[in-house]
Design a protein around this motif. Structure first.
Motif, PDB file in Angstrom:
ATOM      1  N   LYS A 190       0.835  -1.194   0.000  1.00 18.91           N
ATOM      2  CA  LYS A 190       0.000   0.000   0.000  1.00 18.91           C
ATOM      3  C   LYS A 190       0.875   1.251   0.000  1.00 18.91           C
ATOM      4  N   ASP A 229      -3.160   4.789  -1.924  1.00 15.59           N
ATOM      5  CA  ASP A 229      -4.148   3.878  -1.341  1.00 15.59           C
ATOM      6  C   ASP A 229      -4.753   4.399  -0.051  1.00 15.59           C
ATOM      7  N   VAL A 250      -8.646   4.471   0.982  1.00 17.12           N
ATOM      8  CA  VAL A 250      -9.114   4.753   2.337  1.00 17.12           C
ATOM      9  C   VAL A 250      -8.629   6.139   2.767  1.00 17.12           C
ATOM     10  N   ARG A 257     -13.421   4.344   1.185  1.00 15.03           N
ATOM     11  CA  ARG A 257     -13.942   4.482   2.542  1.00 15.03           C
ATOM     12  C   ARG A 257     -13.346   5.720   3.197  1.00 15.03           C
ATOM     13  N   SER A 276      -6.884  -0.177   7.286  1.00 16.30           N
ATOM     14  CA  SER A 276      -6.632  -1.539   6.805  1.00 16.30           C
ATOM     15  C   SER A 276      -7.923  -2.247   6.418  1.00 16.30           C
ATOM     16  N   GLU A 277      -7.766  -3.419   5.831  1.00 14.21           N
ATOM     17  CA  GLU A 277      -8.933  -4.219   5.443  1.00 14.21           C
ATOM     18  C   GLU A 277      -9.650  -4.812   6.655  1.00 14.21           C
ATOM     19  N   LYS A 278      -9.067  -4.697   7.836  1.00 14.00           N
ATOM     20  CA  LYS A 278      -9.740  -5.154   9.051  1.00 14.00           C
ATOM     21  C   LYS A 278     -11.011  -4.342   9.320  1.00 14.00           C
ATOM     22  N   SER A 279     -11.098  -3.153   8.741  1.00 13.45           N
ATOM     23  CA  SER A 279     -12.282  -2.297   8.910  1.00 13.45           C
ATOM     24  C   SER A 279     -13.042  -2.150   7.588  1.00 13.45           C
ATOM     25  N   SER A 280     -13.054  -3.196   6.796  1.00 11.60           N
ATOM     26  CA  SER A 280     -13.545  -3.120   5.417  1.00 11.60           C
ATOM     27  C   SER A 280     -15.019  -2.753   5.267  1.00 11.60           C
TER      28      SER A 280
END
Length: 249
Positions: free
Chosen positions: A7, A85, A137, A180, A229-233
């Motif tokens: 990223k 990103d 993001v 996002r 991060s993708e943990k909060s997608s």
């Protein structure tokens, strides 16, 4: 393996305090980081810290209150690393304390130009770049004063409330485009901005936090990392506090 491997991230106000902690954390988790700050010396020192730890970073000086410089900053990010990103709009100022009726017009404009206009510019140009990627993001650093008052700081309170609203709008507008946007509301954090505060003032600030202490920059950075991060997608348009209980009472 880091959760931000491959990223490219941009952090404004990254030369010290919360911004520095965010930049270091992004790099530790594998991101290539553009460190931006109005203070060239601090910004370059941040880059050296990242490189010394084995990360990849570059410095680009920018005044976030200047839309031309913010556009150039985003363009430079794409030129250096090929894409954008993650954008963390962190740069901000406190302003001079005064009652609203006594607040100078110049100081009002200065605070809003950095704390609101600068965030808008960062979002605007980051969105344009992220649309080319097919997503991205944005994390905007607001404050607890995006939800509660800061007496003697009406410009700051106004700007931070507005950042929360801007974040919600972007979340609603760009969710289907894979972009996002969330905001973070730190309470009082032990950073260089508080170094000038007297001992009595610091004690008074600490007393407002049920946890009995000021926050640490890394504690804010960990929340920002999660939101980046993708943990909060499935999270967008939100406002998340890291405040030691400040707003609970």
């Amino acid at each position: 393996m880091g959760i931000l491997d491959n990223k490219v991230a941009l952090v404004t106000g990254a030369g010290s305090g919360i911004g520095l902690a965010i930049a270091l954390t992004y790099a530790k988790e594998g991101a290539k980081v553009i460190v931006s700050d109005i203070n060239e010396e601090h910004g370059k020192e941040a880059v050296e810290q990242i490189k010394s730890a084995g990360g990849d970073a570059s410095f680009v000086k920018a005044d976030t209150s200047n839309p031309t410089e913010v556009e150039a900053l985003v363009n430079a990010t794409a030129e250096i690393y090929g894409r954008l990103d993650i954008a963390c709009n962190n740069a901000g100022i406190g302003g001079e304390p005064a009652l609203t009726g006594d607040y100078s017009l110049d100081n009002w404009r200065k605070v809003l130009s950095v704390n609101l206009d600068g965030v808008f510019y960062g979002c605007k140009y980051a969105i344009q770049q992220m649309e080319k990627n097919g997503g991205g993001v944005i994390v905007n650093i607001a404050s607890i004063h995006g939800t509660v008052a800061a007496p003697l700081s009406s410009a700051y309170t106004t700007a931070k409330h507005a950042v929360v609203g801007l974040t919600k709008n972007i979340g609603a507008e760009y969710g289907q485009k894979g972009i996002r946007c969330n905001s973070v509301g730190p309470a009082y954090i032990d950073t260089p901005l508080l170094e000038s505060a007297s001992g009595d003032m610091k004690e008074a600030l600490i007393a407002k936090h049920p946890m009995g202490r000021l926050g640490k920059p890394q504690e804010v950075a960990e929340l920002v990392l999660f939101l980046s991060s993708e943990k909060s997608s499935f999270m967008t348009g939100g406002y998340y506090l890291v405040d030691g209980g400040y707003t609970a009472i």
